[in-house]
Design an enzyme around this catalytic site. Structure first.
Site, PDB file in Angstrom:
ATOM      1  N   GLY A 156      66.793   8.496   8.906  1.00 35.83           N
ATOM      2  CA  GLY A 156      67.446   9.100  10.079  1.00 35.83           C
ATOM      3  C   GLY A 156      67.481   8.078  11.196  1.00 35.83           C
ATOM      4  NE  ARG A 157      68.499  11.497  15.351  1.00 36.85           N
ATOM      5  CZ  ARG A 157      68.731  12.758  15.684  1.00 36.85           C
ATOM      6  NH1 ARG A 157      69.615  13.039  16.609  1.00 36.85           N
ATOM      7  NH2 ARG A 157      68.088  13.743  15.109  1.00 36.85           N
ATOM      8  CB  ILE A 158      62.801   7.256  13.756  1.00 41.23           C
ATOM      9  CG1 ILE A 158      62.868   8.153  15.004  1.00 41.23           C
ATOM     10  CG2 ILE A 158      61.554   6.368  13.796  1.00 41.23           C
ATOM     11  CD1 ILE A 158      61.767   9.211  15.096  1.00 41.23           C
ATOM     12  NE  ARG A 179      68.043  15.912   2.796  1.00 42.53           N
ATOM     13  CZ  ARG A 179      67.937  16.817   3.733  1.00 42.53           C
ATOM     14  NH1 ARG A 179      67.436  17.975   3.449  1.00 42.53           N
ATOM     15  NH2 ARG A 179      68.311  16.583   4.982  1.00 42.53           N
ATOM     16  CB  ILE A 238      55.300   7.059  12.227  1.00 43.10           C
ATOM     17  CG1 ILE A 238      56.640   6.642  11.618  1.00 43.10           C
ATOM     18  CG2 ILE A 238      54.414   5.866  12.490  1.00 43.10           C
ATOM     19  CD1 ILE A 238      57.554   5.915  12.596  1.00 43.10           C
ATOM     20  NE  ARG A 240      55.681  17.064  12.688  1.00 38.40           N
ATOM     21  CZ  ARG A 240      56.125  16.325  13.711  1.00 38.40           C
ATOM     22  NH1 ARG A 240      55.886  15.026  13.754  1.00 38.40           N
ATOM     23  NH2 ARG A 240      56.808  16.869  14.691  1.00 38.40           N
ATOM     24  CD  GLU A 269      48.828  15.567  13.381  1.00 36.36           C
ATOM     25  OE1 GLU A 269      48.950  14.581  12.638  1.00 36.36           O
ATOM     26  OE2 GLU A 269      49.530  15.764  14.388  1.00 36.36           O
ATOM     27  CG  HIS A 287      51.200  13.173  16.192  1.00 38.40           C
ATOM     28  ND1 HIS A 287      51.367  14.286  15.396  1.00 38.40           N
ATOM     29  CD2 HIS A 287      52.462  12.754  16.495  1.00 38.40           C
ATOM     30  CE1 HIS A 287      52.658  14.531  15.245  1.00 38.40           C
ATOM     31  NE2 HIS A 287      53.340  13.609  15.892  1.00 38.40           N
ATOM     32  CB  ILE A 288      49.984   8.030  20.306  1.00 38.47           C
ATOM     33  CG1 ILE A 288      49.444   6.900  19.402  1.00 38.47           C
ATOM     34  CG2 ILE A 288      48.858   8.918  20.796  1.00 38.47           C
ATOM     35  CD1 ILE A 288      48.593   5.873  20.143  1.00 38.47           C
ATOM     36  N   GLY A 289      53.071   8.268  18.310  1.00 36.58           N
ATOM     37  CA  GLY A 289      54.265   7.461  18.036  1.00 36.58           C
ATOM     38  C   GLY A 289      55.258   7.424  19.188  1.00 36.58           C
TER      39      GLY A 289
END
Ligand code: 8YV
Length: 336
Positions: A156-158, A179, A238, A240, A269, A287-289
């Site tokens: 995706g975008r990231i 996918r 990064i 889930r 988490e 979880h600080i991405g």
């Protein structure tokens, strides 16, 4: 009467204050984590909610809060929300895409580099006063990042922003699995080649996971997939918790199945598997991405814009900028 809204987590008071011009706001300045029964209790009489990944919004909650019209989540991911259940009950869901893309890609890249170049492990060694005692020329050698093969699961975008960093900044060969395959123009702009998942696992020197969590991505990387990877490879998650099987990963890290890992997200988490904490070859972050000042402010601001608009307030009243289930809006217009 002004609508009432609930803000479930503390963020930036000056941004949340924008809600006060239109709504009666109940917030959580102490940033307590509320259980679902407590969340349900606090949502009584509330028309909207500004939520985060720690809030589970499901059919049970929705049925107990029939006046709720909008759930505006801070985060691009929204696997904490049963969107189908919301849509069925006419509850609008929004998220915060785009504003975090580049910041999260920066972080994914940094975590991958830290894992490859053994930064956490070597810092522990230095802080423990070991350098003066046992320093060696060949200590903490790790795999190179530049010129190696970067694998991306989820484009995706990231994922695309990470691909650009790898190809253009670090001269990496970039392969990806998704996918659906990207359009040729985007593939060539990212300098990324589509491969099947087996090839991705076999050929990546550094594999980064950026796929959203869903039933179908649950344990997409488990024991069998880790066995397909090179013993010199790194794995960075990064996306889930739950996309990677953390128990299987701890075994692979302990047994040398892969060289190292960088993890920003975890199954269950904020609790972390003791087996992962015991691994020396893993870089762990909470979880600080997306956690740069500018980006976290932009996410909070977009969330506030969404909540105002979802409840008919603000400059884009009725047209929230980033709806997840726009069919709810279309239905509202049709029945107005
Ligand atoms: C959020 C994230 O910061 O956007 C997402 O999906 O995982 C992070 O950027 C986190 O979810 C805070 O709620």
């Amino acid at each position: 009467m002004r609508p009432s809204v609930l803000v479930t987590r503390a963020s930036f008071p000056d941004i949340v204050d924008r809600l006060r011009s239109a709504f009666d706001v109940t917030d959580n300045p102490g940033d307590d984590i509320w259980s679902q029964p407590s969340l349900i209790e606090r949502l009584q009489g509330k028309t909207g909610a500004m939520t985060a990944g720690s809030d589970r919004i499901d059919a049970t909650l929705l049925d107990a809060c029939p006046q709720l019209k909008a759930v505006c989540n801070i985060g691009v991911g929204y696997n904490n929300i049963d969107v189908q259940a919301c849509t069925a009950r006419g509850v609008l869901v929004t998220n915060t895409p785009d504003v975090l893309t580049e910041t999260t890609a920066d972080f994914g890249f940094a975590l991958m580099m830290a894992a490859a170049r053994r930064m956490t492990e070597s810092e522990h060694y230095l802080r423990a006063g070991e350098w003066v005692k046992t320093g060696r020329y060949d200590m903490f050698v790790g795999p190179d990042v530049h010129g190696s093969t970067l694998g991306i699961l989820g484009m995706g975008r990231i994922g695309q922003a990470i691909a650009r960093r790898g190809a253009l900044g670090f001269g990496m060969r970039v392969i990806y699995h998704n996918r659906s395959r990207l359009a040729p123009g985007i593939e060539s702009e990212c300098r990324a080649s589509y491969v099947d998942k087996d090839t991705l696992l076999r050929e990546s020197d550094h594999l980064i996971i950026v796929v959203p969590y869903s039933e179908s991505s649950h344990h997409a990387i488990g024991a069998a997939q880790l066995k397909q990877m090179k013993s010199t490879a790194t794995l960075t998650n990064i996306a889930r918790g739950g996309v990677v099987d953390d128990d299987a990963l701890a075994v692979a890290l302990q047994e040398g199945g892969i060289a190292a890992a960088g993890l920003d997200v975890f199954e269950g988490e904020p609790a972390i598997r003791p087996a992962l904490l015991a691994c020396r070859n893993v870089v762990l972050t909470p979880h600080i991405g997306s956690a740069s000042v500018r980006t976290r402010r932009a996410m909070a601001s977009l969330c506030v814009d969404n909540l105002l608009a979802a409840l008919g307030e603000g400059p884009s009243a009725g047209a929230p900028p980033t709806p997840v289930n726009p069919q709810v809006l279309a239905r509202r217009v049709a029945t107005a």
